[in-house]
Design a protein around this motif. Structure first.
Motif, mmCIF file in Angstrom:
data_model
loop_
_atom_site.group_PDB
_atom_site.id
_atom_site.type_symbol
_atom_site.label_atom_id
_atom_site.label_comp_id
_atom_site.label_asym_id
_atom_site.label_seq_id
_atom_site.Cartn_x
_atom_site.Cartn_y
_atom_site.Cartn_z
ATOM 1 N N VAL A 1 0.569 -1.581 -0.090
ATOM 2 C CA VAL A 1 -0.111 -0.113 -0.024
ATOM 3 C C VAL A 1 0.684 1.588 -0.056
ATOM 4 N N PHE A 2 1.900 0.881 0.589
ATOM 5 C CA PHE A 2 3.305 2.334 0.459
ATOM 6 C C PHE A 2 4.208 2.404 -0.792
ATOM 7 N N GLN A 3 3.766 1.285 -1.215
ATOM 8 C CA GLN A 3 4.948 1.512 -2.646
ATOM 9 C C GLN A 3 4.567 2.427 -3.643
ATOM 10 N N GLN A 4 5.821 2.780 -3.610
ATOM 11 C CA GLN A 4 5.690 3.901 -4.347
ATOM 12 C C GLN A 4 5.276 3.625 -5.951
ATOM 13 N N GLU A 5 4.897 3.790 -6.684
ATOM 14 C CA GLU A 5 5.477 3.678 -7.870
ATOM 15 C C GLU A 5 5.911 3.939 -8.460
ATOM 16 N N GLN A 6 6.514 2.881 -9.447
ATOM 17 C CA GLN A 6 7.793 2.752 -10.130
ATOM 18 C C GLN A 6 7.640 3.123 -11.378
ATOM 19 N N VAL B 1 17.232 7.964 1.487
ATOM 20 C CA VAL B 1 16.190 8.012 0.957
ATOM 21 C C VAL B 1 15.370 8.893 2.196
ATOM 22 N N PRO B 2 15.899 9.389 3.690
ATOM 23 C CA PRO B 2 15.618 9.376 4.872
ATOM 24 C C PRO B 2 14.682 10.194 4.218
ATOM 25 N N LEU B 3 13.115 9.099 5.467
ATOM 26 C CA LEU B 3 11.973 9.218 5.803
ATOM 27 C C LEU B 3 11.686 10.728 6.923
ATOM 28 N N TYR B 4 11.264 11.216 6.354
ATOM 29 C CA TYR B 4 10.042 12.594 7.333
ATOM 30 C C TYR B 4 10.515 14.087 7.714
ATOM 31 N N ALA B 5 12.105 13.301 6.739
ATOM 32 C CA ALA B 5 12.693 14.880 6.625
ATOM 33 C C ALA B 5 12.527 16.314 6.651
ATOM 34 N N ASP B 6 12.395 16.636 7.012
ATOM 35 C CA ASP B 6 11.360 18.201 6.548
ATOM 36 C C ASP B 6 10.718 18.462 6.656
ATOM 37 N N ILE B 7 9.865 17.463 7.701
ATOM 38 C CA ILE B 7 8.382 17.230 7.285
ATOM 39 C C ILE B 7 7.327 18.079 6.952
ATOM 40 N N HIS B 8 7.534 20.061 7.069
ATOM 41 C CA HIS B 8 7.193 21.349 6.649
ATOM 42 C C HIS B 8 6.798 21.159 5.760
ATOM 43 N N GLN C 1 -2.030 11.361 -3.787
ATOM 44 C CA GLN C 1 -1.691 11.064 -1.988
ATOM 45 C C GLN C 1 -0.704 10.391 -1.991
ATOM 46 N N VAL C 2 0.367 10.230 -1.519
ATOM 47 C CA VAL C 2 1.678 9.158 -0.851
ATOM 48 C C VAL C 2 2.117 9.109 0.251
ATOM 49 N N PHE C 3 2.535 7.870 0.984
ATOM 50 C CA PHE C 3 3.232 8.008 2.246
ATOM 51 C C PHE C 3 3.951 9.430 2.211
ATOM 52 N N PRO C 4 4.460 9.764 3.320
ATOM 53 C CA PRO C 4 3.447 10.051 4.865
ATOM 54 C C PRO C 4 1.977 9.996 4.899
ATOM 55 N N PHE C 5 1.990 11.474 3.978
ATOM 56 C CA PHE C 5 1.132 12.743 4.381
ATOM 57 C C PHE C 5 -0.581 12.134 3.756
ATOM 58 N N CYS D 1 9.329 11.096 -0.444
ATOM 59 C CA CYS D 1 11.008 11.441 0.537
ATOM 60 C C CYS D 1 11.647 11.849 -0.777
ATOM 61 N N PRO D 2 10.673 13.827 -0.777
ATOM 62 C CA PRO D 2 10.757 14.978 -1.567
ATOM 63 C C PRO D 2 12.921 15.011 -2.347
ATOM 64 N N PRO D 3 12.900 14.987 -2.760
ATOM 65 C CA PRO D 3 14.557 15.295 -2.442
ATOM 66 C C PRO D 3 15.035 16.675 -2.131
ATOM 67 N N ARG D 4 13.766 17.944 -2.933
ATOM 68 C CA ARG D 4 14.827 18.864 -1.375
ATOM 69 C C ARG D 4 14.399 18.263 0.239
#
Lengths: 281, 434
Positions: free
Chosen positions: B13-18, B314-321, B333-337, B386-389
């Motif tokens: 369910v949380f896999q981003q589409e390749q 690909v660190p999750l939750y980084a710069d959450i804002h 929408q995708v994980f985590p939001f 985990c968006p690159p930015r």
């Protein structure tokens, strides 16, 4: 995933089994050191003439060379390595029954240079270029020769390609190919072109075998034959060498190898062996 | 030996589409001229665009390229005429004016009489200059100091059990168990090579609700894989699916699941440092993880300087804002939001201010300035989790001056083989491993 796993195995293999020519085209690694002391024995009684014909040596004649060389390499950066080799030779030239035996010893030609890794292919295969200088560590009187070497300064450029064998050849194993051109700064040269090919395969967790084939051509207007190849300028040979390597630890691998010269021009027909230790510090 | 982290066990369910396979009547294959699709600020952005016509018919149409910021704001659009013979290929060069620092989405769109398709790519411009605001609560340091103190009050009661059934002639496998924060039991796997006496340690922390197994791939490292609470074989108390794991007590920072999770990682480090007799070289511990594991690895290195090297992907939750702002622009929408927004929608009192009043204590970015050891980070430019930015913002807040990053242009929430090959060499270089 299968492809990925195979590549992982290749990487794994490299880390444990040091290739025989570990000091070839593989980058040493930044701030890393490698030291390779080796002992070589070579013996010949017969030789090939300038036409490549076999010539039997005089009765009782034998040329033997015992040499010790120390290779050291230092990784200046991820791509750039400094390399130096210093040989020490001990030679016995028995001129035949009833003739004298000449013994010589001393340091040979120092070779020092820089190797630069031009690029890698998925960190599995590496293309590198090496530029070296050659300096004799002995002196040669004017209009004379030395059994330790040509007595001339020289320079060498070498291109090396090495890495994991393609998986359609073997799941594990490595290769190394080198093409080198060396020029001695003397009006007689020589100009030397060589090709070295190596294939290595693990036979168990700690053991491997490898095969080297060297094709060497030294060209000079000075065609004088010398039983001691260190001291002659115009000759050629093909030399296969079979090695067995045992990895004692992650830092120490020992190779024992033997070779024979099945074909040559204006050079000795001999055989020899080498004991080579690879120390990664 | 080769340190190959897997975070592919996430629930589907949380896999981003390749990226879809490149098939169709007209196939677009854009390749950035710059290595890793990273350009400099004053540099023109250039793509070599190969067009393949898989039909037998001469085809005309247009190829458009739309450039947006990573938050979806359109910044440029242009198009070129398409005219291609049947069963042939044609090469175009797409030039885009220099952009300012950041990451940009570029969509290549083909429209012909009978066929439409879009290929999505991302490029970066001077990512090492990306800056983000830290939303660090005033009592952030005190909160984590207090958490450490609470952890220290819990007797670890380590148990180390050799698993002969899992061991091999090359490696011994141990099941490890310890008590952690709130006295919850967490478990892990310790794998020790037999041919040696002392080894550096590869300490791996898990991705999001991932079950780590004994890592048999390390020949030159002791591999320690810790399943933090709610992951793998550490589900005695928290045993919850991926839908809700990151929501456990999200309304209370003191009880939020990640408080215990972060402390579990420290407890794992405590375990390693108290078992030197097993051959653990406590001066050579590196921590690694991907996705959630990337965040956990960074936080472990930040909170505890017994970690000597950090590698994360690909660190999750980084710069959450900023992650929230960027994710708002996604079509889907995708994980985590996806999870946070759903929770928000069904809990009217749970405002975003409340969310951040908890999550600001857990945003890996706020820990980044505390990281002093050498760092290697890998990111996928097509990553939406985990968006690159956000990853680069985190990276740029790391205070260590020995840090490197690798961008993988065609990866989503993962990195590629090349990254792991490089990571392997990087680790050997840093630890001087032969």
């Amino acid at each position: 995933m299968k492809k990925l796993r195979l590549s992982l195995f290749a990487c794994l293999f490299f880390a444990l089994i040091l290739p025989f020519n570990a000091f070839a085209g593989f980058p040493i690694g930044k701030y890393r050191d490698i030291v390779v002391p080796s002992f070589n024995y070579y013996s010949q009684t017969d030789h090939y003439d300038v036409f490549g014909n076999y010539v039997k040596g005089a009765p009782g004649a034998r040329f033997s060379s015992y040499s010790f060389s120390l290779f050291a390499g230092y990784g200046i950066s991820r791509r750039l390595d400094f390399l130096v080799t210093v040989p020490y030779l001990y030679q016995v030239n028995n001129l035949g029954t009833g003739n004298k035996t000449i013994m010589t010893q001393g340091a040979g030609d120092l070779v020092a240079g820089l190797s630069y890794n031009i690029g890698n292919y998925n960190y599995l295969r590496y293309l590198s270029v090496q530029i070296s200088g050659v300096a004799p560590l002995y002196t040669v009187a004017a209009n004379s020769t030395s059994p330790l070497g040509l007595g001339d300064y020289g320079a060498e450029i070498k291109v090396m390609f090495c890495g994991a064998l393609p998986t359609f050849v073997a799941d594990k194993g490595y290769f190394n190919t080198e093409v080198a051109y060396r020029r001695y700064f003397n009006f007689q040269g020589p100009d030397q072109i060589s090709w070295l090919g190596t294939v290595g395969l693990p036979i168990s967790w700690h053991n491997q075998v490898s095969l080297d084939i060297t094709v060497f051509r030294s060209s000079s207007p000075n065609k004088t034959f010398n039983i001691n190849f260190n001291a002659e300028r115009d000759y050629a040979f093909v030399k296969p060498q079979l090695n067995f390597g045992h990895t004692f630890s992650r830092r120490f691998t020992l190779f024992a190898g033997g070779y024979y010269v099945p074909y040559g021009i204006n050079t000795g027909l001999g055989y020899g062996g080498a004991l080579t230790a690879i120390l990664k510090l | 030996m080769l340190l190959f982290a897997r975070f592919d066990a996430q629930a589907a369910v949380f896999q981003q589409e390749q990226q879809p396979a490149e098939t169709g009547d007209i196939v677009l294959k854009p390749t950035p001229r710059s290595e890793n699709a990273v350009f400099k600020k004053n540099e023109q952005i250039v793509y070599d665009l190969r067009v393949e016509n898989n039909t037998n018919q001469y085809t005309t149409g247009r190829i458009s390229y739309v450039i947006t910021t990573d938050a979806g704001e359109r910044v440029a659009v242009d198009s070129i005429q398409l005219a291609i013979k049947g069963s042939s290929t044609r090469d175009y060069v797409v030039k885009i004016a220099p952009r300012t620092t950041g990451f940009y989405r570029v969509n290549f769109i083909v429209n012909s009489q009978n066929y439409d398709d879009t290929v999505r790519k991302v490029f970066g411009v001077d990512p090492q200059e990306i800056r983000s605001q830290l939303h660090k609560p005033a009592d952030f340091d005190a909160f984590w100091k207090q958490s450490r103190e609470q952890l220290e009050k819990v007797a670890p009661r380590y148990r180390v059990l050799e698993r002969r059934d899992l061991s091999t002639d090359k490696k011994r496998v141990y099941a490890v168990e310890m008590h952690s924060f709130d006295n919850i039991v967490v478990r892990g796997w310790l794998v020790i090579p037999r041919d040696g006496k002392k080894f550096p340690v590869h300490y791996r922390v898990p991705g999001y609700v991932v079950s780590l197994k004994p890592n048999m791939d390390n020949d030159d490292f002791i591999a320690f894989d810790l399943n933090v609470r709610g992951n793998g074989n550490s589900k005695d108390v928290i045993n919850i699916g991926t839908d809700n794991y990151c929501l456990v007590n999200v309304e209370d920072k003191n009880k939020y699941v990640y408080r215990g999770v972060y402390m579990d990682c420290i407890r794992g480090l405590d375990f390693l440092c108290s078992h030197e007799s097993l051959g653990i070289d406590t001066n050579k511990i590196f921590v690694e993880g991907g996705s959630q594991g990337g965040a956990l690895a960074l936080i472990t290195a930040a909170l505890d300087h017994r970690v000597k090297l950090l590698t994360m992907q690909v660190p999750l939750y980084a710069d959450i804002h900023d992650n929230m702002a960027i994710s708002a622009s996604y079509d889907k929408q995708v994980f985590p939001f996806k999870v946070f927004r759903h929770y928000n929608s069904i809990h009217p009192g749970f405002t975003w201010d409340k969310f951040f009043s908890t999550f600001d204590y857990f945003d890996p970015q706020n820990f980044a300035p505390m990281v002093k050891c050498p760092v290697l980070m890998g990111i996928g430019l097509l990553d939406q989790f985990c968006p690159p930015r956000c990853s680069m913002a985190l990276f740029n807040h790391i205070s260590s001056d020995k840090k490197e990053y690798v961008c993988v242009p065609n990866s989503t929430h993962e990195v590629d083989m090349n990254y792991f090959m490089f990571q392997n060499l990087w680790l050997r270089e840093k630890f001087r491993i032969p």
